[in-house]
Design a protein around this motif. Structure first.
Motif, PDB file in Angstrom:
ATOM      1  N   GLY A   1       0.815  -1.201   0.000  1.00  0.00           N
ATOM      2  CA  GLY A   1       0.000   0.000   0.000  1.00  0.00           C
ATOM      3  C   GLY A   1       0.847   1.248   0.000  1.00  0.00           C
ATOM      4  N   ASN A   2       0.174   2.372  -0.008  1.00  0.00           N
ATOM      5  CA  ASN A   2       0.831   3.671   0.009  1.00  0.00           C
ATOM      6  C   ASN A   2       0.319   4.493   1.171  1.00  0.00           C
ATOM      7  OD1 ASN A   2       2.516   3.562  -2.316  1.00  0.00           O
ATOM      8  ND2 ASN A   2       0.698   3.756  -3.593  1.00  0.00           N
ATOM      9  N   ILE A   3       1.161   5.327   1.681  1.00  0.00           N
ATOM     10  CA  ILE A   3       0.803   6.277   2.721  1.00  0.00           C
ATOM     11  C   ILE A   3       0.973   7.669   2.126  1.00  0.00           C
ATOM     12  CG2 ILE A   3       1.420   7.231   4.970  1.00  0.00           C
ATOM     13  CD1 ILE A   3       2.574   4.489   5.688  1.00  0.00           C
ATOM     14  N   GLN A   4      -0.064   8.467   2.217  1.00  0.00           N
ATOM     15  CA  GLN A   4       0.002   9.859   1.775  1.00  0.00           C
ATOM     16  C   GLN A   4       0.341  10.719   2.993  1.00  0.00           C
ATOM     17  OE1 GLN A   4      -0.381  10.772  -1.478  1.00  0.00           O
ATOM     18  NE2 GLN A   4      -0.608   8.597  -1.920  1.00  0.00           N
ATOM     19  N   ILE A   5       1.264  11.652   2.810  1.00  0.00           N
ATOM     20  CA  ILE A   5       1.622  12.544   3.916  1.00  0.00           C
ATOM     21  C   ILE A   5       1.907  13.930   3.358  1.00  0.00           C
ATOM     22  CG2 ILE A   5       4.054  11.874   3.855  1.00  0.00           C
ATOM     23  CD1 ILE A   5       3.996  12.202   6.964  1.00  0.00           C
ATOM     24  N   SER A   6       1.467  14.938   4.102  1.00  0.00           N
ATOM     25  CA  SER A   6       1.734  16.316   3.709  1.00  0.00           C
ATOM     26  C   SER A   6       2.940  16.834   4.496  1.00  0.00           C
ATOM     27  CB  SER A   6       0.514  17.199   3.983  1.00  0.00           C
ATOM     28  OG  SER A   6       0.335  17.354   5.369  1.00  0.00           O
ATOM     29  N   GLN A   7       3.519  17.893   3.993  1.00  0.00           N
ATOM     30  CA  GLN A   7       4.661  18.492   4.676  1.00  0.00           C
ATOM     31  C   GLN A   7       4.240  18.987   6.056  1.00  0.00           C
ATOM     32  OE1 GLN A   7       6.344  21.974   2.774  1.00  0.00           O
ATOM     33  NE2 GLN A   7       8.367  21.493   3.561  1.00  0.00           N
ATOM     34  N   ASP A   8       3.050  19.558   6.156  1.00  0.00           N
ATOM     35  CA  ASP A   8       2.558  20.030   7.460  1.00  0.00           C
ATOM     36  C   ASP A   8       2.407  18.888   8.458  1.00  0.00           C
ATOM     37  OD1 ASP A   8       2.448  22.683   6.664  1.00  0.00           O
ATOM     38  OD2 ASP A   8       0.333  22.583   6.094  1.00  0.00           O
ATOM     39  N   SER A   9       1.844  17.758   7.994  1.00  0.00           N
ATOM     40  CA  SER A   9       1.687  16.593   8.875  1.00  0.00           C
ATOM     41  C   SER A   9       3.041  16.080   9.345  1.00  0.00           C
ATOM     42  CB  SER A   9       0.953  15.471   8.161  1.00  0.00           C
ATOM     43  OG  SER A   9      -0.332  15.862   7.801  1.00  0.00           O
ATOM     44  N   PHE A  10       3.986  16.019   8.419  1.00  0.00           N
ATOM     45  CA  PHE A  10       5.333  15.540   8.750  1.00  0.00           C
ATOM     46  C   PHE A  10       5.980  16.470   9.780  1.00  0.00           C
ATOM     47  CE2 PHE A  10       9.940  15.268   7.834  1.00  0.00           C
ATOM     48  CZ  PHE A  10      10.125  13.947   8.200  1.00  0.00           C
ATOM     49  N   GLN A  11       5.829  17.764   9.592  1.00  0.00           N
ATOM     50  CA  GLN A  11       6.413  18.714  10.536  1.00  0.00           C
ATOM     51  C   GLN A  11       5.783  18.584  11.919  1.00  0.00           C
ATOM     52  OE1 GLN A  11       6.072  22.465   8.462  1.00  0.00           O
ATOM     53  NE2 GLN A  11       8.139  22.261   7.640  1.00  0.00           N
ATOM     54  N   LYS A  12       4.488  18.345  11.971  1.00  0.00           N
ATOM     55  CA  LYS A  12       3.826  18.152  13.267  1.00  0.00           C
ATOM     56  C   LYS A  12       4.332  16.885  13.958  1.00  0.00           C
ATOM     57  CE  LYS A  12      -0.275  20.876  12.557  1.00  0.00           C
ATOM     58  NZ  LYS A  12      -1.140  21.057  11.447  1.00  0.00           N
ATOM     59  N   MET A  13       4.550  15.829  13.174  1.00  0.00           N
ATOM     60  CA  MET A  13       5.069  14.581  13.755  1.00  0.00           C
ATOM     61  C   MET A  13       6.494  14.767  14.277  1.00  0.00           C
ATOM     62  SD  MET A  13       3.670  11.446  11.396  1.00  0.00           S
ATOM     63  CE  MET A  13       4.435  11.964   9.894  1.00  0.00           C
ATOM     64  N   CYS A  14       7.234  15.665  13.676  1.00  0.00           N
ATOM     65  CA  CYS A  14       8.639  15.876  14.044  1.00  0.00           C
ATOM     66  C   CYS A  14       8.844  16.946  15.106  1.00  0.00           C
ATOM     67  CB  CYS A  14       9.452  16.247  12.805  1.00  0.00           C
ATOM     68  SG  CYS A  14       9.565  14.933  11.586  1.00  0.00           S
ATOM     69  N   GLU A  15       7.774  17.580  15.531  1.00  0.00           N
ATOM     70  CA  GLU A  15       7.874  18.703  16.455  1.00  0.00           C
ATOM     71  C   GLU A  15       8.645  18.364  17.734  1.00  0.00           C
ATOM     72  OE1 GLU A  15       4.488  21.260  18.398  1.00  0.00           O
ATOM     73  OE2 GLU A  15       4.451  21.430  16.202  1.00  0.00           O
ATOM     74  N   LEU A  16       8.355  17.222  18.342  1.00  0.00           N
ATOM     75  CA  LEU A  16       9.076  16.825  19.563  1.00  0.00           C
ATOM     76  C   LEU A  16      10.559  16.612  19.300  1.00  0.00           C
ATOM     77  CD1 LEU A  16       6.536  14.382  21.271  1.00  0.00           C
ATOM     78  CD2 LEU A  16       7.217  16.667  22.038  1.00  0.00           C
ATOM     79  N   LEU A  17      10.866  16.020  18.155  1.00  0.00           N
ATOM     80  CA  LEU A  17      12.276  15.805  17.811  1.00  0.00           C
ATOM     81  C   LEU A  17      12.998  17.133  17.586  1.00  0.00           C
ATOM     82  CD1 LEU A  17      11.975  12.732  15.436  1.00  0.00           C
ATOM     83  CD2 LEU A  17      12.903  12.778  17.752  1.00  0.00           C
ATOM     84  N   LEU A  18      12.329  18.066  16.928  1.00  0.00           N
ATOM     85  CA  LEU A  18      12.930  19.385  16.727  1.00  0.00           C
ATOM     86  C   LEU A  18      13.194  20.078  18.058  1.00  0.00           C
ATOM     87  CD1 LEU A  18      11.073  20.839  13.623  1.00  0.00           C
ATOM     88  CD2 LEU A  18      13.452  20.167  13.797  1.00  0.00           C
ATOM     89  N   ASN A  19      12.268  19.925  18.990  1.00  0.00           N
ATOM     90  CA  ASN A  19      12.485  20.501  20.325  1.00  0.00           C
ATOM     91  C   ASN A  19      13.677  19.848  21.011  1.00  0.00           C
ATOM     92  OD1 ASN A  19      10.487  22.443  20.248  1.00  0.00           O
ATOM     93  ND2 ASN A  19       8.925  21.047  21.022  1.00  0.00           N
TER      94      ASN A  19
END
Length: 108
Positions: A17-35
Motif C-alpha cells: 500500500g501507500n501512505i500519503q503525507i503532507s509536509q505540514d503533517s510531517f512537521q507536526k510529527m517531528c515537532e518533539l524531535l525538533l524541540n
C-alpha cells in the motif's frame, strides 16, 4: 515537497500500500524531535560557556541537514553565523569519523 507518497513495503515487506503525507503533517510529527534538537544545542552552548552570538559558522552535515525544518531551526538559532551546507552531508560525517578514528591512540 508539499505532499508525498510512501510505499509501505519499503518499510515492511509483509504489507502493501501507500501512505500519503503532507509536509505540514510531517512537521507536526517531528515537532518533539525538533524541540530535542533545540534543547541539545542550547545545552551544548551552556556547557561550553558560549552564547549564540559567539558562533560564527554552522556546518550542516548528516542526513537530517537535508530537511528544511532543520535548516530553518539552525538559521533561526544562529542568525548571524555563516551556514555551510555541503552537497553530500553524509559523506562529510564519514570523513569526520575517519579523521577521528585516525586520531585515536593505537594499541600497537
Amino acid at each position: 515537497m508539499v505532499n508525498a507518497s510512501l510505499d509501505v513495503d519499503d518499510f515492511d515487506a509483509n504489507q502493501e500500500g501507500n501512505i500519503q503525507i503532507s509536509q505540514d503533517s510531517f512537521q507536526k510529527m517531528c515537532e518533539l524531535l525538533l524541540n530535542k534538537v533545540k534543547n541539545t544545542l542550547n545545552a551544548a552552548l551552556f556547557n561550553s560557556n558560549f552564547n549564540v552570538n559567539q558562533i560564527n559558522k554552522v556546518l550542516h552535515v548528516g542526513g537530517g541537514s537535508r530537511m528544511p525544518m532543520i535548516k530553518k531551526l539552525l538559521r533561526n538559532m544562529f542568525p548571524e553565523a555563516e551556514h555551510c551546507i555541503e552537497e553530500h552531508p553524509d559523506e562529510v560525517v564519514a570523513i569526520g569519523a575517519a579523521y577521528y578514528a585516525y586520531s585515536l591512540p593505537s594499541d600497537s
